[in-house]
Enzyme design. Structure first.
Site, PDB file in Angstrom:
ATOM      1  N   GLY A 261       0.793  -1.214   0.000  1.00 45.60           N
ATOM      2  CA  GLY A 261       0.000   0.000   0.000  1.00 45.60           C
ATOM      3  C   GLY A 261       0.831   1.272   0.000  1.00 45.60           C
ATOM      4  O   GLY A 261       2.058   1.262   0.115  1.00 45.60           O
ATOM      5  N   HIS A 262       0.118   2.394  -0.081  1.00 44.61           N
ATOM      6  CA  HIS A 262       0.766   3.700  -0.141  1.00 44.61           C
ATOM      7  C   HIS A 262       1.521   4.009   1.150  1.00 44.61           C
ATOM      8  O   HIS A 262       1.101   3.638   2.245  1.00 44.61           O
ATOM      9  CB  HIS A 262      -0.271   4.794  -0.419  1.00 44.61           C
ATOM     10  CG  HIS A 262      -1.347   4.900   0.620  1.00 44.61           C
ATOM     11  ND1 HIS A 262      -2.439   4.060   0.655  1.00 44.61           N
ATOM     12  CD2 HIS A 262      -1.498   5.746   1.662  1.00 44.61           C
ATOM     13  CE1 HIS A 262      -3.207   4.386   1.666  1.00 44.61           C
ATOM     14  NE2 HIS A 262      -2.658   5.411   2.305  1.00 44.61           N
ATOM     15  N   ASN A 263       2.658   4.687   0.989  1.00 45.50           N
ATOM     16  CA  ASN A 263       3.505   5.158   2.103  1.00 45.50           C
ATOM     17  C   ASN A 263       4.217   4.039   2.852  1.00 45.50           C
ATOM     18  O   ASN A 263       4.890   4.313   3.856  1.00 45.50           O
ATOM     19  CB  ASN A 263       2.706   5.988   3.127  1.00 45.50           C
ATOM     20  CG  ASN A 263       2.057   7.205   2.517  1.00 45.50           C
ATOM     21  OD1 ASN A 263       2.487   7.696   1.482  1.00 45.50           O
ATOM     22  ND2 ASN A 263       1.010   7.693   3.149  1.00 45.50           N
TER      23      ASN A 263
END
Length: 366
Positions: A261-263
């Site tokens: 996922g993001h980050n």
């Protein structure tokens, strides 16, 4: 391609036996390997006695240290002090990889501002966007697309169908297996009012009331940063960051069908196995192993050298060096005790039922 037994042993830093001038043209399982001919032949991977039983006299093989090649009628052998490490070297020597012709295929679409490194090979129907930089000796197979302002390092190998979005920065010796997707937008949405998800996190399950909710996209302005010697499996997806980049550390290997996922930040030399899922903003330390179908909650930290067994679900921070298993994941030894206790539950239930009957009879008599 072929190489002599002697040269192959030297390349693998292993001891050899027999006729070292015999040529090796590839590798196979013992039952598939015929006796070596004048032009050479396959070398059998027989690194345990149970596999060596299928060896044919006159063939050549890789054996474990201590096995006797003469007993199997071999003409030559290489001894593997660490069999799987020798297998890694052997398969690397004979792996031809995808066929990407030298130069740039006439059907490739390359923006004039892109910079293509020396000796790069770019296959049919590749699309390379503005200000992209491709390193030296990179091999980019057919139907790959690379978005604007992305950087791919030296000696990269991008298999067919790979998608690299804009503003992705990758180091040297990157390998992206077919249909890997790097840099798609993160799955990040918000509601004007407190969402049901936020309410449940606050109340741990109690609902005050259910109202209509409309989701608004939070756009992904960050990119993806990938270190050196990283491999990403087929159909794996790595989302770009919201503000800062999603990061994959040097030496990490990511299997097929993984969602990152993001980050997310993944450290160096990690091993992320098939169907694992890492939710947004999780931080994974160095040398972490996540086995197949492991799930990692968002916004938590997993320390260095953690090993998570298959299908574990990690909801809270895991300190460095811990081995965890289960759903929810706990120390492996604790999980084993839990499993033992669960197997005893039917017997305990029967014993409790008998005890209740005995107590009831005693109360009736009293």
């Amino acid at each position: 391609m072929s190489v002599t037994i002697g040269d192959l042993a030297n390349a693998l830093q292993a001891e050899a036996w027999g006729d070292l001038s015999l040529c090796v043209t590839g590798a196979g399982e013992p039952a598939q390997v015929d006796p070596v001919g004048p032009q050479g032949g396959l070398i059998a991977m027989a690194m345990a006695p149970k596999y060596a039983e299928a060896l044919k006299p006159g063939s050549i093989a890789i054996l474990a240290v201590g096995m006797d090649p003469a007993a199997y009628g071999l003409r030559a052998a290489i001894f593997a002090p660490r069999p799987r490490l020798v297998m890694a070297g052997l398969t690397r020597a004979f792996d031809k990889g995808p066929q990407v012709q030298p130069g740039i295929h006439p059907s490739a679409v390359i923006d004039p501002s892109a910079v293509i490194g020396e000796n790069a090979a770019i296959g049919p129907l590749v699309v390379i966007g503005p200000n992209v930089r491709i390193g030296r000796n990179a091999r980019i197979a057919s139907h790959v697309s690379i978005g604007r302002d992305s950087v791919i390092g030296d000696d990269a190998l991008l298999h067919p169908g790979v998608r690299v979005a804009h503003e992705v920065r990758a180091g040297d010796r990157l390998i992206l297996q077919p249909n890997a997707s790097i840099g798609g937008d993160g799955f990040s949405f918000v509601t004007p009012e407190e969402s049901g998800i936020e309410e449940i996190r606050r109340t741990l399950g109690t609902r005050d009331g259910i109202t209509q909710q409309h989701w608004t996209r939070i756009h992904s302005l960050g990119g993806v940063e990938i270190g050196d010697d990283v491999e990403v499996g087929a159909n794996t997806s790595i989302d770009r960051g919201t503000i800062r980049a999603t990061r994959i550390g040097s030496g990490s290997k990511i299997d097929s069908l993984v969602q990152i996922g993001h980050n997310v930040i993944i450290g160096e030399d990690c091993l992320i196995c098939g169907m694992a899922g890492i939710a947004g903003s999780a931080r994974i330390g160095n040398r972490v192993v996540l086995a197949g179908r492991v799930g990692v909650n968002d916004n938590i930290e997993i320390g260095d050298d953690v090993i998570a067994g298959g299908a574990s679900k990690i909801f809270t921070r895991v300190p460095a060096g811990r081995v965890v298993l289960g759903n929810p994941a706990v120390k492996m030894e604790t999980q084993m005790e839990i499993q033992k206790a669960m197997r005893r539950l039917p017997r305990i239930a029967q014993q409790l039922s008998k005890l209740q009957e005995t107590v009831t009879r005693l109360l009736e008599k009293g």
